[in-house]
Scaffold this active site. Structure first.
Site, PDB file in Angstrom:
ATOM      1  CG  HIS A 295      13.387 -38.478 -29.478  1.00  0.00           C
ATOM      2  ND1 HIS A 295      13.298 -39.787 -29.861  1.00  0.00           N
ATOM      3  CD2 HIS A 295      13.738 -38.501 -28.164  1.00  0.00           C
ATOM      4  CE1 HIS A 295      13.569 -40.582 -28.837  1.00  0.00           C
ATOM      5  NE2 HIS A 295      13.819 -39.825 -27.784  1.00  0.00           N
TER       6      HIS A 295
ATOM      7  CB  CYS B  91      -0.847   0.002   1.259  1.00  0.00           C
ATOM      8  SG  CYS B  91      -1.648  -1.553   1.533  1.00  0.00           S
TER       9      CYS B  91
ATOM     10  CE  LYS C 107       2.210  -7.654 -15.594  1.00  0.00           C
ATOM     11  NZ  LYS C 107       3.408  -8.543 -15.556  1.00  0.00           N
TER      12      LYS C 107
ATOM     13  CE  LYS D  39       9.291 -13.143 -17.773  1.00  0.00           C
ATOM     14  NZ  LYS D  39       8.308 -14.092 -17.937  1.00  0.00           N
TER      15      LYS D  39
ATOM     16  CD  GLU E 284       7.497 -12.085 -21.563  1.00  0.00           C
ATOM     17  OE1 GLU E 284       6.413 -11.623 -21.921  1.00  0.00           O
ATOM     18  OE2 GLU E 284       7.635 -12.684 -20.499  1.00  0.00           O
TER      19      GLU E 284
ATOM     20  CG  ASN F 222       2.712  -1.475   2.750  1.00  0.00           C
ATOM     21  OD1 ASN F 222       2.117  -2.499   2.457  1.00  0.00           O
ATOM     22  ND2 ASN F 222       3.827  -1.099   2.141  1.00  0.00           N
ATOM     23  N   GLY F 223       1.497  -3.788   4.971  1.00  0.00           N
ATOM     24  CA  GLY F 223       2.146  -5.018   5.410  1.00  0.00           C
ATOM     25  C   GLY F 223       1.104  -6.023   5.867  1.00  0.00           C
TER      26      GLY F 223
ATOM     27  CD  GLU G 103       8.478 -17.419 -16.632  1.00  0.00           C
ATOM     28  OE1 GLU G 103       7.592 -17.941 -17.357  1.00  0.00           O
ATOM     29  OE2 GLU G 103       8.543 -16.191 -16.450  1.00  0.00           O
TER      30      GLU G 103
ATOM     31  CD1 TRP H  34      -1.617  -5.153  -3.408  1.00  0.00           C
ATOM     32  CD2 TRP H  34      -2.052  -4.079  -5.298  1.00  0.00           C
ATOM     33  NE1 TRP H  34      -1.481  -6.052  -4.443  1.00  0.00           N
ATOM     34  CE2 TRP H  34      -1.737  -5.426  -5.601  1.00  0.00           C
ATOM     35  CE3 TRP H  34      -2.369  -3.244  -6.338  1.00  0.00           C
ATOM     36  CZ2 TRP H  34      -1.734  -5.920  -6.923  1.00  0.00           C
ATOM     37  CZ3 TRP H  34      -2.349  -3.727  -7.637  1.00  0.00           C
ATOM     38  CH2 TRP H  34      -2.047  -5.056  -7.919  1.00  0.00           C
TER      39      TRP H  34
ATOM     40  NE  ARG I 180       3.546   1.856  -2.528  1.00  0.00           N
ATOM     41  CZ  ARG I 180       4.681   1.500  -1.909  1.00  0.00           C
ATOM     42  NH1 ARG I 180       5.805   2.066  -2.267  1.00  0.00           N
ATOM     43  NH2 ARG I 180       4.683   0.614  -0.957  1.00  0.00           N
TER      44      ARG I 180
HETATM   45  C1  AGP Z   1       4.723 -13.337 -19.051  1.00  0.00           C
HETATM   46  O1  AGP Z   1       5.923 -12.625 -18.811  1.00  0.00           O
HETATM   47  C2  AGP Z   1       3.723 -12.515 -19.827  1.00  0.00           C
HETATM   48  N1  AGP Z   1       3.509 -11.266 -19.180  1.00  0.00           N
HETATM   49  C3  AGP Z   1       2.458 -13.303 -20.134  1.00  0.00           C
HETATM   50  O2  AGP Z   1       2.823 -14.567 -20.660  1.00  0.00           O
HETATM   51  C4  AGP Z   1       1.526 -13.548 -18.920  1.00  0.00           C
HETATM   52  O3  AGP Z   1       2.134 -14.437 -18.038  1.00  0.00           O
HETATM   53  C5  AGP Z   1       0.218 -14.162 -19.448  1.00  0.00           C
HETATM   54  O4  AGP Z   1      -0.382 -13.214 -20.313  1.00  0.00           O
HETATM   55  C6  AGP Z   1      -0.748 -14.541 -18.320  1.00  0.00           C
HETATM   56  O5  AGP Z   1      -1.114 -13.390 -17.604  1.00  0.00           O
HETATM   57  P1  AGP Z   1      -1.924 -13.584 -16.236  1.00  0.00           P
HETATM   58  O6  AGP Z   1      -1.015 -14.312 -15.290  1.00  0.00           O
HETATM   59  O7  AGP Z   1      -2.237 -12.192 -15.780  1.00  0.00           O
HETATM   60  O8  AGP Z   1      -3.140 -14.380 -16.522  1.00  0.00           O
END
Ligand code: AGP
Length: 617
Positions: free
Chosen positions: A513, A6, A612, A494, A497, A110-111, A490, A84, A37
């Site tokens: 394979h 928060c 996002k 990263k 993207e 906050n916490g 993962e 938050w 935030r």
């Molecule tokens: C991952 O770095 C991306 N931002 C994207 O793959 C994200 O994880 C995906 O769109 C799922 O989003 P969510 O966790 O908000 O559902």
């Protein structure tokens, strides 16, 4: 009820404020500076002519300004808060400030107060009446209770703070001593801003940077108060602190300050994983909803888990963990493929939907298709009251705080922590392991923040070097086996993207394979090597088959691994139990993607073509 990350601000000024703006408007502007935030409700309190004025509610600052004119709060000692929420619906009553029974004390926090249930019980037994279901509300009532006993407000405040377990950054005003803002800090950030004829206390420097850049960072276990012209600071255990040596002059711009001085939100969020992981675990250890989720899962016929992107990697990890730890199958699927899986779902089954934003359309469509089949749904999210938790039977929350960088970092590791905790709780309930083994596992999870801090410190430099080499590559494999595979996936995502380098992840045993046909001299192959002997043996074979074709081998592995000498670029992590692999092995991959993007002159916070949250199919 928990809220986290928060924003807090307190402003104390001489009656003729030298700032030529009303204290309420200085406070409101400070809250606006903390908006980045993330929050869902806000409020302010002021002490004016012996009365406590509190204005607060659910909603954004501008809406609340419209509705209840937050900036009109009277008084020269004012505090404000943006909440938050990570637990429980945001509403007017749960917004901060929270007050005592006599409306003489107002607190913003906050916490997470871990022991708030016991404290609430202790206070209710002494006649205190609670309005909200926040953990924070125990603080003003504790101060009220101890003020009755000690008849001195600072002593009462100190006594109250000593009763708290968990993490907190607190600011408090009172009609009893109207010229002071009391503060205390443990684990959640708190800073003091020194002005001429006025002082600030806030969770973050941007809140007051336009008024002063003279800052005192409040340390853990410190407590005290500010007035318009003075600061009193002490360590709650060892006594008074001479803060004059700790005044720092901050050269940041406001924008830099909201990244805590980091060049990008992504790096700030990678670096704040120790705090995010600790708060997520704290919150889960005292969250009764976990028990509800466990009983649903243990009484389910089939269990499915679904998500998109990074959240799918966390989901896949959970399905492997359930198989390894619990001997229970979980069917993982990519959310946009839900139409292939909903036909085999029926009532009595359970679907876990993992979504940081709680708004991803693929995951929401999957949820709705499964609900139509009578399936119960457990949401795992980072945003309270978002669409997916709202439409689920049960919602579990990470406490990573808002993630502003497009690439998921702290939300992945906190999702994995939550899912690991969920698996352990189930294992304990079905007697898969003994009570003492369960406690040992929980003890391991409590070390995750420390290990993640160690990994950040020990791998950043080698990763920065490696990024220079990797930035010139066009393609790379991320390989692993077993529980290492979702982490490799993962890491590959990263790099794709934010550094725009083609990175493919698959089980290392698959190389012969087909995929190994791509490998030639200097082709980069990154191995994620969990500290598990039989996996190390198998991965040794995969490393050798790649080296035989001239590949350059990068490894993320334990500092005690036997494979270190097999790797051209070993990224060594602290040796620990395999259960902590996601935390020790993911962080270097996040840093590798980040620094590779930076070397390429890209903006890691705003990667091309990406949003996002994907809210359209
Ligand atoms: C991952 O770095 C991306 N931002 C994207 O793959 C994200 O994880 C995906 O769109 C799922 O989003 P969510 O966790 O908000 O559902």
């Amino acid at each position: 009820m928990f809220h986290l990350v928060c924003g807090i601000i307190g402003f104390c000024t001489l009656s003729k404020t030298p700032l030529a703006q009303s204290p309420g408007s200085v406070l409101f502007k400070g809250l606006k500076r903390l908006e980045y935030r993330g929050y869902d409700s806000a409020g302010v309190a002021g002490v004016y002519q012996g009365k406590l004025i509190v204005l607060k509610g659910k909603g954004k600052l501008d809406e609340l300004e419209e509705k209840i004119r937050l900036s009109s709060v009277r008084g020269y000692t004012v505090i404000g808060h943006t909440r938050w929420a990570t637990h429980g619906i945001p509403n007017d009553v749960n917004a901060h400030p929270q007050t005592d029974c006599r409306n003489e004390i107002a607190v913003v926090h906050n916490g997470i107060i871990q022991n708030y249930r016991e404290l609430r019980q202790f206070l209710v037994e002494r006649g205190h009446v609670f309005e909200s279901d926040t953990d924070t509300e125990v603080i003003p009532h504790l101060v009220e209770e101890f003020y009755r006993e000690f008849n001195d407000l600072y002593t009462a405040f100190k006594q109250a703070i000593k009763m708290l377990k968990g993490s907190y950054a607190i600011a408090m005003v009172s009609t009893i001593e109207p010229d002071k803002i009391f503060f205390a800090r443990k684990d959640s950030p708190l800073v003091i801003g020194l002005g001429n004829g006025y002082n600030f206390v806030a969770s973050d420097i941007p809140a007051f940077l336009e008024y002063t850049n003279r800052v005192i960072i409040v340390y853990d276990d410190e407590i005290g108060y500010i007035t318009s012209t003075n600061v009193f600071l002490e360590n709650i255990g060892s006594g008074v602190v001479d803060w004059s040596k700790r005044v720092r002059v901050v050269e940041w711009s406001i924008e830099d300050a909201s990244k805590s001085g980091y060049p990008h939100y992504m790096l700030k969020e990678i670096m704040e994983q120790p705090r995010a992981l600790r708060d997520t675990l704290y919150g889960l250890l005292s969250d009764v909803v976990v028990d509800e989720a466990v009983s649903i899962l243990l009484n389910s016929r089939k269990v499915f888990i679904t998500a998109a992107g990074t959240s799918f990697h966390a989901s896949l990890y959970y399905s492997l963990l359930s198989s390894i730890l619990l001997g229970k199958p979980v069917i993982p699927f990519i959310a946009s493929e839900y139409m292939v899986y909903s036909p085999i779902a029926s009532s009595g089954d359970t679907l876990i939907v993992v979504s940081q934003s709680g708004e991803t359309i693929d995951s929401l469509m999957a949820l709705r298709a499964f609900k139509k089949k009578g399936v119960r749904v457990i949401a795992v999210s980072n945003v309270v009251d978002s669409a997916i938790p709202r439409e689920s039977d049960v919602a579990l929350y990470t406490r990573a705080g808002p993630e502003i960088g497009v690439a998921a970092t702290k939300t992945f590791t906190t999702q994995v922590l939550l899912l690991t905790f969920l698996a352990l709780k189930q294992g304990s309930s079905i007697g898969r392991f003994s009570e003492s083994e369960y406690r040992e596992y929980i003890g391991l999870l409590k070390k995750v923040p420390e290990f993640s801090r160690e990994v950040l410190a020990s791998t950043e430099d080698i990763v920065k070097e490696l990024a220079k080499w990797l930035s010139r590559k066009k393609s790379i494999y991320y390989l692993s086996r077993g529980i290492g595979l979702p982490i490799a996936m993962e890491g590959a995502l990263k790099l794709k993207e934010i550094a725009y380098i083609h990175a493919e992840s698959y089980p290392a045993g698959e190389s012969k394979h087909g995929p190994i046909a791509l490998v030639e001299k200097d082709f980069p192959v990154l191995f994620v090597i969990p500290p598990i002997d039989y996996l190390e043996e198998l991965l040794l074979g995969n490393i050798q088959e790649m080296k035989a074709r001239g590949a350059t081998i990068i490894c993320v592995l334990s500092e005690k691994s036997n494979l270190i000498d097999q790797c051209h670029y070993p990224i060594k992590t602290p040796h620990t139990h395999w259960l902590l692999t996601p935390f020790t092995h993911t962080i270097p991959l996040q840093l590798l993607a980040y620094y590779t993007a930076v070397v390429k002159g890209l903006d890691p916070d705003k990667p091309r073509n990406l949003a996002k949250t994907v809210t359209v199919e």
